[in-house]
Write a protein that holds these residues in place. Structure first.
Motif, PDB file in Angstrom:
ATOM      1  N   MET A 115      -8.486  22.456  11.092  1.00 13.71           N
ATOM      2  CA  MET A 115      -8.621  21.847   9.770  1.00 13.71           C
ATOM      3  C   MET A 115      -8.622  20.328   9.869  1.00 13.71           C
ATOM      4  O   MET A 115      -7.822  19.737  10.575  1.00 13.71           O
ATOM      5  N   ARG A 116      -9.535  19.715   9.134  1.00 22.28           N
ATOM      6  CA  ARG A 116      -9.561  18.257   9.059  1.00 22.28           C
ATOM      7  C   ARG A 116      -8.926  17.810   7.751  1.00 22.28           C
ATOM      8  O   ARG A 116      -9.223  18.367   6.688  1.00 22.28           O
ATOM      9  N   ALA A 117      -8.068  16.820   7.865  1.00 21.85           N
ATOM     10  CA  ALA A 117      -7.412  16.310   6.662  1.00 21.85           C
ATOM     11  C   ALA A 117      -8.417  15.543   5.805  1.00 21.85           C
ATOM     12  O   ALA A 117      -9.321  14.894   6.335  1.00 21.85           O
ATOM     13  N   PRO A 118      -8.293  15.624   4.481  1.00 22.26           N
ATOM     14  CA  PRO A 118      -9.169  14.842   3.603  1.00 22.26           C
ATOM     15  C   PRO A 118      -9.029  13.352   3.915  1.00 22.26           C
ATOM     16  O   PRO A 118      -7.929  12.867   4.194  1.00 22.26           O
ATOM     17  N   LYS A 119     -10.137  12.650   3.890  1.00 17.96           N
ATOM     18  CA  LYS A 119     -10.097  11.219   4.190  1.00 17.96           C
ATOM     19  C   LYS A 119      -9.545  10.451   2.998  1.00 17.96           C
ATOM     20  O   LYS A 119     -10.025  10.579   1.871  1.00 17.96           O
ATOM     21  N   ALA A 120      -8.531   9.671   3.277  1.00 17.59           N
ATOM     22  CA  ALA A 120      -7.922   8.848   2.224  1.00 17.59           C
ATOM     23  C   ALA A 120      -8.455   7.424   2.332  1.00 17.59           C
ATOM     24  O   ALA A 120      -8.619   6.888   3.425  1.00 17.59           O
ATOM     25  N   GLN A 121      -8.755   6.846   1.193  1.00 14.91           N
ATOM     26  CA  GLN A 121      -9.200   5.463   1.185  1.00 14.91           C
ATOM     27  C   GLN A 121      -8.022   4.555   1.520  1.00 14.91           C
ATOM     28  O   GLN A 121      -6.972   4.617   0.875  1.00 14.91           O
ATOM     29  N   LYS A 122      -8.205   3.754   2.550  1.00 11.46           N
ATOM     30  CA  LYS A 122      -7.119   2.888   2.984  1.00 11.46           C
ATOM     31  C   LYS A 122      -6.939   1.730   2.016  1.00 11.46           C
ATOM     32  O   LYS A 122      -7.883   1.022   1.684  1.00 11.46           O
ATOM     33  N   SER A 123      -5.710   1.567   1.553  1.00  9.13           N
ATOM     34  CA  SER A 123      -5.413   0.448   0.667  1.00  9.13           C
ATOM     35  C   SER A 123      -4.852  -0.697   1.495  1.00  9.13           C
ATOM     36  O   SER A 123      -4.055  -0.487   2.409  1.00  9.13           O
ATOM     37  N   LEU A 124      -5.306  -1.888   1.186  1.00 10.18           N
ATOM     38  CA  LEU A 124      -4.868  -3.056   1.937  1.00 10.18           C
ATOM     39  C   LEU A 124      -3.498  -3.517   1.451  1.00 10.18           C
ATOM     40  O   LEU A 124      -3.163  -3.367   0.269  1.00 10.18           O
ATOM     41  N   PRO A 125      -2.688  -4.065   2.348  1.00  6.50           N
ATOM     42  CA  PRO A 125      -1.413  -4.656   1.921  1.00  6.50           C
ATOM     43  C   PRO A 125      -1.674  -5.768   0.910  1.00  6.50           C
ATOM     44  O   PRO A 125      -2.710  -6.440   0.968  1.00  6.50           O
ATOM     45  N   ARG A 126      -0.764  -5.944  -0.004  1.00  5.12           N
ATOM     46  CA  ARG A 126      -0.938  -6.970  -1.041  1.00  5.12           C
ATOM     47  C   ARG A 126       0.232  -7.954  -0.957  1.00  5.12           C
ATOM     48  O   ARG A 126       1.233  -7.827  -1.665  1.00  5.12           O
ATOM     49  N   PRO A 127       0.105  -8.938  -0.082  1.00  8.94           N
ATOM     50  CA  PRO A 127       1.196  -9.902   0.096  1.00  8.94           C
ATOM     51  C   PRO A 127       1.238 -10.929  -1.022  1.00  8.94           C
ATOM     52  O   PRO A 127       0.291 -11.074  -1.795  1.00  8.94           O
ATOM     53  N   LEU A 128       2.352 -11.641  -1.082  1.00  6.45           N
ATOM     54  CA  LEU A 128       2.464 -12.770  -1.988  1.00  6.45           C
ATOM     55  C   LEU A 128       1.900 -13.998  -1.295  1.00  6.45           C
ATOM     56  O   LEU A 128       1.786 -14.040  -0.063  1.00  6.45           O
ATOM     57  N   SER A 129       1.571 -15.011  -2.060  1.00 13.12           N
ATOM     58  CA  SER A 129       1.192 -16.281  -1.450  1.00 13.12           C
ATOM     59  C   SER A 129       2.441 -16.906  -0.830  1.00 13.12           C
ATOM     60  O   SER A 129       3.575 -16.502  -1.133  1.00 13.12           O
ATOM     61  N   VAL A 130       2.240 -17.895   0.018  1.00 11.95           N
ATOM     62  CA  VAL A 130       3.383 -18.568   0.648  1.00 11.95           C
ATOM     63  C   VAL A 130       4.291 -19.169  -0.412  1.00 11.95           C
ATOM     64  O   VAL A 130       5.516 -19.007  -0.375  1.00 11.95           O
ATOM     65  N   ASP A 131       3.700 -19.842  -1.391  1.00  8.85           N
ATOM     66  CA  ASP A 131       4.509 -20.487  -2.437  1.00  8.85           C
ATOM     67  C   ASP A 131       5.291 -19.462  -3.247  1.00  8.85           C
ATOM     68  O   ASP A 131       6.469 -19.661  -3.568  1.00  8.85           O
ATOM     69  N   ASP A 132       4.630 -18.343  -3.590  1.00 10.04           N
ATOM     70  CA  ASP A 132       5.309 -17.316  -4.380  1.00 10.04           C
ATOM     71  C   ASP A 132       6.437 -16.654  -3.593  1.00 10.04           C
ATOM     72  O   ASP A 132       7.507 -16.368  -4.136  1.00 10.04           O
ATOM     73  N   ALA A 133       6.193 -16.402  -2.297  1.00  8.29           N
ATOM     74  CA  ALA A 133       7.231 -15.773  -1.469  1.00  8.29           C
ATOM     75  C   ALA A 133       8.449 -16.680  -1.361  1.00  8.29           C
ATOM     76  O   ALA A 133       9.596 -16.222  -1.457  1.00  8.29           O
ATOM     77  N   LEU A 134       8.219 -17.971  -1.180  1.00 12.19           N
ATOM     78  CA  LEU A 134       9.330 -18.916  -1.097  1.00 12.19           C
ATOM     79  C   LEU A 134      10.079 -19.002  -2.422  1.00 12.19           C
ATOM     80  O   LEU A 134      11.308 -19.055  -2.455  1.00 12.19           O
ATOM     81  N   GLU A 135       9.334 -18.987  -3.520  1.00  8.16           N
ATOM     82  CA  GLU A 135       9.968 -19.075  -4.832  1.00  8.16           C
ATOM     83  C   GLU A 135      10.809 -17.830  -5.118  1.00  8.16           C
ATOM     84  O   GLU A 135      11.902 -17.919  -5.687  1.00  8.16           O
ATOM     85  N   VAL A 136      10.303 -16.664  -4.696  1.00  9.27           N
ATOM     86  CA  VAL A 136      11.050 -15.421  -4.894  1.00  9.27           C
ATOM     87  C   VAL A 136      12.383 -15.463  -4.157  1.00  9.27           C
ATOM     88  O   VAL A 136      13.435 -15.123  -4.707  1.00  9.27           O
ATOM     89  N   THR A 137      12.363 -15.883  -2.896  1.00  3.82           N
ATOM     90  CA  THR A 137      13.606 -15.917  -2.123  1.00  3.82           C
ATOM     91  C   THR A 137      14.568 -16.981  -2.654  1.00  3.82           C
ATOM     92  O   THR A 137      15.787 -16.781  -2.635  1.00  3.82           O
TER      93      THR A 137
END
Length: 321
Positions: A115-137
């Motif tokens: 049996m072959r597994a159904p092909k799933a559409q790969k979703s790309l990671p969705r990172p924050l921008s550098v500025d947003d990541a720094l602001e979050v932390t």
């Protein structure tokens, strides 16, 4: 077919199922999350077989399982709204169990292997921008009433972004972790018990040190480092709730989750010139193909490197100049 059917397998088959799940925990050191997922996948399959054959599923039903029955199971799951990724996981769980039984000489897993597994559409990671990541932390502790909880929230999100940890890895740190201000790296046990070495930034050490200084509870090695308001282990839901508040306050999209900070860690390292093999090691990915998804996120930078570094690209630029 609903999981509300109580008797979905014979005692013999349920005993084999229990033995398999125990082996996953004892021999393969599978996480509790992985074992729960396998148990759910197999239970759904056995419930389906019970309805399919109009009697509790038995070991004999699996002895020479046909691809037609597996296809009918996946079709049933699809009818319940399961997507390609869920269907692939369902098939993987059933296949793993059948292989376990095959090694014991009880069944043939040939149908499942075909049996072959159904092909799933790969979703790309969705990172924050550098500025947003720094602001979050930096703003992570904004919603806490008590100073020590504010410091805790900052420390946790700083670990996720500064070290690329999964939320479960951060919350699983023991009470004596990061106690030495001179530490430069720490060992993290990730998925499947795989251990990796993660460098420690001064900002990470400083954030954890401030949390330690203010935390009103003792932090012995045998108990978790991060605590809830009443002293128990800090739950992932609390971290996720805090991140949701930050999203609202900072105007960030719904994709800005605690796990997005791990994506941001990898993407920002890649953008700064980090190589994929190193990032793979830092994230604890078993396969380089998993890490390679970040190249699609940062394709613009990679094309820029290509144009400036490839001999043919440089020659063409010189000719155009």
């Amino acid at each position: 077919m609903s999981d509300t059917i109580l008797v979905h397998a014979t005692g013999e088959l349920l005993a084999e199922k229990a033995a398999w799940l125990a082996a996953l925990a004892d021999e393969r050191n599978a996480s509790a999350h992985t074992i729960a997922a396998y148990e759910r996948d197999l239970r759904q399959f056995l419930v389906f077989l019970t309805g399919y054959n109009a009697r509790p599923a038995a070991l004999a039903d699996l002895a020479d399982l046909r691809t037609a029955e597996l296809r009918a199971f996946l079709a049933s799951r699809r009818g319940d709204g399961a997507g390609a990724r869920s269907l692939g996981r369902n098939l993987s769980g059933v296949r793993a169990f059948l292989k376990h039984l095959e090694r014991k000489g009880l069944v043939s897993a040939a149908g499942a292997r075909a049996m072959r597994a159904p092909k799933a559409q790969k979703s790309l990671p969705r990172p924050l921008s550098v500025d947003d990541a720094l602001e979050v932390t930096e703003d992570a502790g904004s919603f806490a009433v008590e100073p020590w909880i504010s410091a805790r929230d900052v420390a946790v999100l700083t670990l996720l972004y500064g070290c690329g940890l999964r939320i479960s890895e951060a919350l699983g740190l023991p009470g004596d972790a990061l106690a030495d201000p001179n530490e430069r790296a720490m060992a993290i046990s990730g998925k499947g018990g795989k251990t990796r070495l993660v460098p420690l930034l001064p900002a990470v050490l400083a954030a954890v040190a401030e949390y330690r200084r203010l935390c009103p509870f003792a932090l012995p090695a045998e108990e978790p480092l991060f605590r809830g308001a009443r002293g128990g282990p800090l739950r992932a839901q609390i971290v996720q709730r805090n991140m949701a508040r930050l999203r609202g306050a900072l105007g960030l999209p719904a994709s800005a989750t605690p796990h997005a900070l791990r994506h941001s860690f990898a993407t920002h390292l890649l953008a700064a010139g980090g190589d994929l093999r190193t990032i793979q090691d830092l994230l604890g990915h078993a396969s380089l193909s998993t890490t390679q998804t970040y190249t699609a996120v940062d394709s613009g930078r990679l094309m820029s490197i290509y144009r400036s570094a490839h001999p043919r690209a440089r020659r063409k630029s010189a000719a155009e100049g």
